[in-house]
Design a protein around this motif. Structure first.
Motif, mmCIF file in Angstrom:
data_model
loop_
_atom_site.group_PDB
_atom_site.id
_atom_site.type_symbol
_atom_site.label_atom_id
_atom_site.label_comp_id
_atom_site.label_asym_id
_atom_site.label_seq_id
_atom_site.Cartn_x
_atom_site.Cartn_y
_atom_site.Cartn_z
ATOM 1 N N ASN A 1 0.289 -1.008 -0.106
ATOM 2 C CA ASN A 1 0.500 0.352 -0.277
ATOM 3 C C ASN A 1 0.931 1.326 0.497
ATOM 4 O O ASN A 1 0.254 2.415 -0.149
ATOM 5 C CB ASN A 1 -0.235 0.052 1.057
ATOM 6 C CG ASN A 1 -2.117 -1.168 1.370
ATOM 7 O OD1 ASN A 1 -2.472 -1.029 0.010
ATOM 8 N ND2 ASN A 1 -2.898 -1.690 2.114
ATOM 9 N N PRO B 1 -2.225 8.895 -3.715
ATOM 10 C CA PRO B 1 -3.125 9.369 -4.035
ATOM 11 C C PRO B 1 -3.762 10.514 -4.918
ATOM 12 O O PRO B 1 -2.302 10.120 -5.808
ATOM 13 C CB PRO B 1 -3.339 10.311 -2.868
ATOM 14 C CG PRO B 1 -1.926 10.773 -2.730
ATOM 15 C CD PRO B 1 -1.202 9.004 -3.072
ATOM 16 N N VAL C 1 -6.963 1.037 -6.464
ATOM 17 C CA VAL C 1 -7.935 1.007 -5.152
ATOM 18 C C VAL C 1 -8.336 2.043 -5.211
ATOM 19 O O VAL C 1 -8.384 3.261 -5.255
ATOM 20 C CB VAL C 1 -6.444 0.016 -4.148
ATOM 21 C CG1 VAL C 1 -7.717 0.196 -2.915
ATOM 22 C CG2 VAL C 1 -5.676 -0.986 -3.883
ATOM 23 N N VAL C 2 -9.694 1.332 -4.724
ATOM 24 C CA VAL C 2 -10.684 2.913 -4.184
ATOM 25 C C VAL C 2 -10.724 2.291 -2.724
ATOM 26 O O VAL C 2 -11.584 1.198 -2.294
ATOM 27 C CB VAL C 2 -12.064 2.770 -5.105
ATOM 28 C CG1 VAL C 2 -13.428 3.720 -3.847
ATOM 29 C CG2 VAL C 2 -11.600 3.336 -6.733
ATOM 30 N N ASP C 3 -10.711 3.405 -1.834
ATOM 31 C CA ASP C 3 -11.129 2.946 -0.738
ATOM 32 C C ASP C 3 -12.545 2.944 0.279
ATOM 33 O O ASP C 3 -13.295 3.859 -0.556
ATOM 34 C CB ASP C 3 -10.668 4.192 0.838
ATOM 35 C CG ASP C 3 -10.217 4.381 2.163
ATOM 36 O OD1 ASP C 3 -12.347 4.027 2.282
ATOM 37 O OD2 ASP C 3 -9.508 3.578 3.036
ATOM 38 N N PRO C 4 -13.018 1.684 0.672
ATOM 39 C CA PRO C 4 -14.944 1.586 0.591
ATOM 40 C C PRO C 4 -15.288 2.647 1.253
ATOM 41 O O PRO C 4 -16.391 2.709 2.018
ATOM 42 C CB PRO C 4 -14.221 0.172 0.982
ATOM 43 C CG PRO C 4 -13.266 0.348 1.486
ATOM 44 C CD PRO C 4 -12.044 1.172 0.917
ATOM 45 N N VAL C 5 -14.356 3.405 2.858
ATOM 46 C CA VAL C 5 -15.002 4.181 3.182
ATOM 47 C C VAL C 5 -14.968 5.019 2.720
ATOM 48 O O VAL C 5 -16.223 6.118 3.077
ATOM 49 C CB VAL C 5 -14.903 3.633 4.715
ATOM 50 C CG1 VAL C 5 -15.141 4.984 5.646
ATOM 51 C CG2 VAL C 5 -14.402 2.199 5.289
ATOM 52 N N THR C 6 -14.137 5.954 2.044
ATOM 53 C CA THR C 6 -13.839 7.257 1.983
ATOM 54 C C THR C 6 -14.294 7.503 0.536
ATOM 55 O O THR C 6 -14.445 8.813 0.214
ATOM 56 C CB THR C 6 -12.584 8.035 2.571
ATOM 57 O OG1 THR C 6 -11.395 7.095 1.573
ATOM 58 C CG2 THR C 6 -12.041 7.612 3.745
ATOM 59 N N GLY C 7 -13.897 6.449 -0.479
ATOM 60 C CA GLY C 7 -14.177 6.153 -1.421
ATOM 61 C C GLY C 7 -12.703 7.148 -2.566
ATOM 62 O O GLY C 7 -12.944 7.153 -3.456
ATOM 63 N N TYR C 8 -12.237 7.789 -1.621
ATOM 64 C CA TYR C 8 -11.014 7.471 -1.800
ATOM 65 C C TYR C 8 -10.112 6.836 -2.990
ATOM 66 O O TYR C 8 -9.726 6.035 -2.713
ATOM 67 C CB TYR C 8 -9.515 8.601 -1.009
ATOM 68 C CG TYR C 8 -10.171 9.374 -0.370
ATOM 69 C CD1 TYR C 8 -10.745 10.003 -0.889
ATOM 70 C CD2 TYR C 8 -9.669 9.708 1.264
ATOM 71 C CE1 TYR C 8 -11.141 11.520 0.068
ATOM 72 C CE2 TYR C 8 -9.502 10.968 2.186
ATOM 73 C CZ TYR C 8 -11.002 12.038 1.503
ATOM 74 O OH TYR C 8 -11.257 12.759 2.766
ATOM 75 N N ARG C 9 -9.115 7.749 -4.397
ATOM 76 C CA ARG C 9 -9.582 6.454 -4.869
ATOM 77 C C ARG C 9 -7.414 6.729 -5.176
ATOM 78 O O ARG C 9 -6.735 7.778 -5.016
ATOM 79 C CB ARG C 9 -9.083 7.609 -6.482
ATOM 80 C CG ARG C 9 -10.918 7.209 -7.043
ATOM 81 C CD ARG C 9 -11.652 7.357 -8.182
ATOM 82 N NE ARG C 9 -12.712 8.480 -8.185
ATOM 83 C CZ ARG C 9 -13.133 8.281 -8.703
ATOM 84 N NH1 ARG C 9 -13.174 6.935 -9.669
ATOM 85 N NH2 ARG C 9 -15.077 8.696 -9.028
ATOM 86 N N TYR C 10 -6.923 5.123 -5.068
ATOM 87 C CA TYR C 10 -5.410 5.288 -4.892
ATOM 88 C C TYR C 10 -4.819 4.931 -5.987
ATOM 89 O O TYR C 10 -4.978 3.675 -7.200
ATOM 90 C CB TYR C 10 -4.852 5.095 -3.756
ATOM 91 C CG TYR C 10 -5.507 5.490 -3.058
ATOM 92 C CD1 TYR C 10 -4.499 5.977 -2.363
ATOM 93 C CD2 TYR C 10 -6.392 4.731 -2.476
ATOM 94 C CE1 TYR C 10 -4.344 7.223 -0.662
ATOM 95 C CE2 TYR C 10 -6.906 5.532 -0.759
ATOM 96 C CZ TYR C 10 -5.632 6.612 -0.424
ATOM 97 O OH TYR C 10 -6.337 7.313 0.479
#
Length: 365
Positions: A3, A8, A36-45
């Motif tokens: 990770n 970001p 990767v998309v954070d399932p909680v925040t929706g932030y994209r990586y």
């Protein structure tokens, strides 16, 4: 992938040259999903491995390639991707030229735009002259005048000239009617080349000048329009012609035989070895091979080298069955013209390959 290597969206945007909003759009369209998309925040990586694809995507969009074509190209093998890219560039260039021509038509038809009648010429003769002279042009970034045709009108003649500073071609035409005005300007060479097909099919062409272009009025055909190149002055070609020294060797040779011999040579460089009554063609790497052609030679024996891409067009556009070559020195301009007519003159520069030490000794002797 750990990770810690993921970036970001803001960092990835800076690495790829795309904006964050563009990255979101390309992710939603499926062209460049986030790693990767954070399932909680929706932030994209994004991962470092996605940078080349993102960069390629940005470049393709910079040349206005449609998204559907971009998607196909990014998934294609290299040969297919190259084909798609070539097709897009060709289409874009053609559309740009069409837009320029349409703009010229619209501009010339605007109410109140004055035009000046400058010359009347035979269509087929003008078309031939345009194609012959434009062989001495080149497209160079920042210098559009080197791709232009310089059109001069006097009370006696119409002169067409082009030069890329390495070649120079000029042809003088007799007008159908005596011009009433003197006029000179550099005209867009590509647009003239495109118009030449229509010009050739018109018995006469009436040329009118406007502030930004010329209008070619054709008999029973739609008018053609070409823009002027006003960004810089056309090179002083008359000074070049006036500064030419006397020819030390003059060669008269059959145009057809010379062209045929040049076509059969395998090399990209060609030497002319001029002796009494003959011209022998050589090429780099084999100083003793070539074709011996009958020729009328006056002056000194001579050997001179050219790029094939320079010599061949100059010979092929010459008028008449025989060409006349005026040689002044292995590093001096060579004049190529018809042996019978003087209305088309082409100047070309020879080359001196560094490894041909023997040639240097022979020419300096």
């Amino acid at each position: 992938m750990p990770n810690s290597e993921l970036m970001p969206i803001g960092v990835f945007a800076r690495r790829s040259g795309l904006t964050s909003s563009a990255l979101r759009f390309y992710a939603d369209s499926g062209l460049l999903p986030a790693a990767v998309v954070d399932p909680v925040t929706g932030y994209r990586y994004y991962s470092p491995a996605q940078v080349p694809r993102a960069t390629q995507l940005r470049r393709l969009r910079e040349i206005a390639m449609p998204l559907t074509t971009v998607e196909t190209l990014l998934a294609a093998e290299s040969d297919e991707a190259s084909r798609l890219l070539d097709e897009h560039v060709t289409r874009t260039v053609e559309e740009a030229k069409a837009a320029q021509r349409t703009a010229a038509v619209i501009e010339s038809s605007l109410a109140g735009v004055p035009s000046l009648p400058i010359a009347v010429l035979r269509g087929p003769v003008l078309a031939d002259a345009v194609e012959q002279v434009l062989t001495a042009t080149v497209r160079e970034t920042g210098m559009p005048v080197l791709a232009a045709l310089f059109l001069e009108v006097s009370q006696e003649a119409v002169t067409l000239t082009a030069t890329d500073r390495y070649r120079l071609a000029t042809r003088t035409l007799a007008p159908v009617e005596p011009p009433l005005h003197t006029w000179a300007a550099a005209v867009d060479g590509d647009e003239l080349r495109t118009a030449s097909a229509a010009i050739r099919r018109s018995g006469t062409v009436r040329i009118e000048a406007t502030a930004r272009g010329i209008r070619l009025r054709l008999a029973d055909r739609e008018d053609q329009h070409c823009r002027l190149i006003a960004d810089e002055a056309f090179p002083d070609y008359r000074l070049v012609l006036a500064s030419l020294g006397e020819a030390t060797t003059r060669v008269r040779v059959s145009k057809a035989l010379l062209l045929r011999s040049l076509e059969e040579l395998p090399g990209e460089r060609v030497a002319l070895r001029v002796t009494d009554g003959a011209v022998t063609h050589l090429w780099a790497g084999d100083g003793h091979s070539g074709t011996r052609l009958p020729a009328a030679v006056t002056g000194l024996a001579f050997r001179i080298w050219f790029e094939l891409t320079t010599l061949y067009p100059a010979v092929s556009t010459a008028i008449g069955p025989d060409v006349l070559l005026d040689l002044r020195g292995y590093d001096q301009p060579v004049t190529v013209r018809s042996a019978d007519r003087g209305d088309l003159t082409t100047l070309i520069m020879p080359i001196r390959p560094d490894h041909l030490e023997q040639d240097d000794k022979e020419n300096s002797a």
